[in-house]
Scaffold this motif. Structure first.
Motif, PDB file in Angstrom:
ATOM      1  N   PHE A   1       0.991  -1.287  -0.192  1.00 45.55           N
ATOM      2  CA  PHE A   1      -0.017   0.013  -0.119  1.00 45.55           C
ATOM      3  C   PHE A   1       0.835   1.283   0.101  1.00 45.55           C
ATOM      4  N   ARG A   2       2.290   1.155   0.707  1.00 45.56           N
ATOM      5  CA  ARG A   2       2.853   2.446   0.649  1.00 45.56           C
ATOM      6  C   ARG A   2       3.275   2.547  -0.858  1.00 45.56           C
TER       7      ARG A   2
ATOM      8  N   GLN B   1       0.100   4.369  -2.389  1.00 43.32           N
ATOM      9  CA  GLN B   1       0.355   5.773  -2.014  1.00 43.32           C
ATOM     10  C   GLN B   1       1.179   6.626  -2.815  1.00 43.32           C
ATOM     11  N   ASN B   2       2.267   5.995  -2.804  1.00 45.02           N
ATOM     12  CA  ASN B   2       3.076   6.817  -3.615  1.00 45.02           C
ATOM     13  C   ASN B   2       2.868   7.032  -5.325  1.00 45.02           C
TER      14      ASN B   2
ATOM     15  N   PHE C   1      -0.507   7.662  -5.851  1.00 45.02           N
ATOM     16  CA  PHE C   1      -1.285   8.787  -5.937  1.00 45.02           C
ATOM     17  C   PHE C   1      -0.649  10.360  -5.566  1.00 45.02           C
ATOM     18  N   ALA C   2       0.501  10.132  -5.110  1.00 44.47           N
ATOM     19  CA  ALA C   2       1.103  11.389  -4.552  1.00 44.47           C
ATOM     20  C   ALA C   2       1.830  11.902  -5.859  1.00 44.47           C
TER      21      ALA C   2
ATOM     22  N   LEU D   1       3.286  12.910  -0.246  1.00 50.63           N
ATOM     23  CA  LEU D   1       3.076  11.578   0.026  1.00 50.63           C
ATOM     24  C   LEU D   1       2.501  11.776   1.359  1.00 50.63           C
TER      25      LEU D   1
ATOM     26  N   VAL E   1      -1.237  12.589   1.353  1.00 45.05           N
ATOM     27  CA  VAL E   1      -1.923  11.365   1.064  1.00 45.05           C
ATOM     28  C   VAL E   1      -2.084  10.464   2.209  1.00 45.05           C
ATOM     29  N   ALA E   2      -0.744  10.052   2.636  1.00 42.83           N
ATOM     30  CA  ALA E   2      -1.004   9.054   3.857  1.00 42.83           C
ATOM     31  C   ALA E   2      -2.030   9.540   5.024  1.00 42.83           C
TER      32      ALA E   2
ATOM     33  N   GLU F   1      -5.448   9.255   4.247  1.00 44.05           N
ATOM     34  CA  GLU F   1      -5.834   7.712   3.822  1.00 44.05           C
ATOM     35  C   GLU F   1      -6.308   7.220   5.173  1.00 44.05           C
ATOM     36  N   GLU F   2      -5.520   7.770   6.352  1.00 43.86           N
ATOM     37  CA  GLU F   2      -5.926   7.287   7.812  1.00 43.86           C
ATOM     38  C   GLU F   2      -7.146   7.916   7.932  1.00 43.86           C
TER      39      GLU F   2
ATOM     40  N   GLU G   1      -9.583   5.582   6.635  1.00 45.39           N
ATOM     41  CA  GLU G   1      -9.540   4.147   7.127  1.00 45.39           C
ATOM     42  C   GLU G   1     -10.143   4.262   8.548  1.00 45.39           C
TER      43      GLU G   1
END
Length: 496
Positions: free
Chosen positions: A250-251, A254-255, A257-258, A263, A266-267, A270-271, A274
């Motif tokens: 998932f990292r 995520q990368n 997406f950014a 990043l 975005v992370a 995402e939290e 979630e």
């Protein structure tokens, strides 16, 4: 053609006798095999005819320092010398591996705990950070263990006023369960860390399958309460393996997406998504547990879990299917190249990502491509004769790789590829294009060299068009996710 095995290994005779056992199992080899040590290199040159009678045509180098020298003499006879790496030995300086950080650490441990290519593939502050992170995490888990005992006492396992032995014992069992589970993450991170960049969709999906298996063990604990610890430990082990697959995959996502380097943002967002989903899921889960039909009937509970889990896996697959990577990994390269060979066009980013198989392993894709095969194995399985080897080397003099077709499996098209020093991701893409051209045109001639030569002619003329179409379709050709294997490389030496 039979081969002979000669020895010029006066110092390491035991090692050579081991090689004798190895090569006696190989049939119909077009080589003479000779074992040599760096100390006896001059003797090896004499017996191979290298002093005015022949010359080294290429050297296969392995990460452990071992090398194979292929020598051809004036009678067109090819011999192979196996050389073991001995640091600091006179006459073998050209085979020395550069001394890097942590050179004292055994290679197997270094490969397990450090990223591939360390230290060249990470920043200068990586090692210092990780060395300090280790005691940080150790102290954190000590605190977690102590707090677990307090939590168990709070729910009635022992008490502060009476004996605390029960709480301590329960805490030890509970933490042991977590520890066994952590072994899974330890193994996945050390053994498979270099896989996630290439295919994060596949490994993210596999993580959910393995996590589901772990939940089954947890679900069985009420049926076998006396086996709580082994069942819960197996469940934790499976879920830890799943987490080991999930987090790095998932990292990478995520990368993806950014796109503006954001990043962290975005992370963080995402939290938010979630945690919101976690709160809704917990609320619905509590509501389900409060329903008498579910809480009082184990079969109903298990059936409800199975239904929700299948729905969960379906949603996961759908979410991964909508991802549109503009980078080219091996799966997408296969789709793009096959389309270009057959139709002289390439699919766009959206279409190619939809065509990409998330669940299928690379080894089951056809045609089968096996990378990093030694020249010795390539020529043996390709059934090449010694007189044809120079012709093969000449064919690939302009490429950074060698490619041959495995003629031992005529019904199952398979190619072997080995890369020369200086090969790049573009070299991998070129080898894939040649593979697919051969796959689609394999039956047009009985002469294998005619086929290989024609495939290279087609590659030379049509590969620039492939790159141009990829650029026009929006694919990122400057950062191909096609890794050149690093366990072995071939140094091609100029002919005399």
């Amino acid at each position: 053609m039979p081969f002979s095995l000669q020895f010029n290994y006066p110092i390491f005779s035991i090692s050579c006798s081991h090689q004798l056992t190895l090569y006696n199992t190989i049939k119909n080899q077009p080589f003479k095999f000779l074992c040599t040590s760096p100390q006896s290199e001059e003797a090896a040159k004499d017996s191979s005819g290298e002093n005015g009678k022949g010359h080294v045509i290429l050297v296969e180098k392995y990460r452990n320092g071992t090398s194979k020298r292929y020598i051809i003499d004036n009678d067109s006879e090819i011999k192979m010398f196996l050389e073991e790496h001995v640091p600091g030995t006179i006459g073998s300086q050209h085979l020395e591996i550069p001394v890097t950080e942590l050179s004292w650490l055994p290679k197997v441990i270094k490969d397990f705990v450090l990223p591939a290519g360390f230290p060249d593939t990470v920043t200068d502050d990586y090692l210092d950070y990780m060395l300090l992170q280790f005691p940080t995490n150790v102290t954190g888990w000590i605190c977690h263990t102590l707090v677990t005992s307090s939590l168990l006492k709070a729910v009635g396992v022992g008490s502060f006023s009476g004996t605390s032995a029960a709480a301590s014992a329960a805490a030890i069992r509970w933490v042991s369960k977590d520890g066994i589970g952590a072994v899974g993450r330890f193994f996945i991170g050390g053994r498979f860390g270099n896989l996630f960049d290439d295919d994060p969709k596949q490994w993210r999906m596999y993580a959910d399958f393995i996590g589901s298996a772990g939940s089954i063990f947890d679900l069985c604990t009420p049926l076998y309460p006396s086996y709580f610890l082994p069942l819960a430990s197996l469940g934790n082990l499976a879920k830890a393996v799943a987490r080991g697959l999930k987090d790095p995959s998932f990292r990478v996502i995520q990368n993806h997406f950014a796109i503006t380097g954001n990043l962290g943002d975005v992370a963080a967002k995402e939290e938010v998504w979630e945690v919101a989903a976690e709160l809704v899921g917990l609320a619905l889960g509590i509501l389900a547990l409060d329903t008498p039909g579910i809480s009082k009937s184990y079969p109903t509970l298990a059936l409800t879990w199975l239904s929700v889990r299948i729905l969960h896996l379906w949603f996961r697959y759908q979410s991964l299917s909508v991802l549109q990577f503009n980078t080219i990994n091996l799966k997408r390269a296969r789709i793009l190249v096959n389309s270009h060979v057959l139709h002289h066009t390439v699919p766009g980013i959206d279409e190619c990502n939809r065509m990409e198989s998330i669940l299928l392993w690379q080894r089951f894709l056809r045609p089968r491509i096996i990378f990093e095969v030694s020249l010795e194995d390539m020529l043996d399985r390709g059934k090449y004769k010694s007189m044809q080897i120079k012709q093969l080397l000449n064919l690939y003099k302009e490429e950074k790789y060698f490619l041959v077709v495995n003629q031992q499996k005529p019904r199952d098209f398979e190619v072997f590829v080995s890369f020369k020093e200086g090969a790049t991701s573009l070299s991998v893409l070129r080898s894939v294009w040649q593979t697919y051209w051969l796959y689609q045109n394999w039956g047009w001639s009985d002469n294998i060299f005619d086929r290989l030569e024609q495939s290279l002619v087609e590659l030379k003329h049509k590969f620039p068009d492939l790159l141009q179409q990829l650029i026009e379709a929006g694919w990122n050709t400057n950062n191909l996710s096609l890794k050149v294997p690093k366990e072995m490389s071939i140094e091609e030496l100029p002919a005399l």
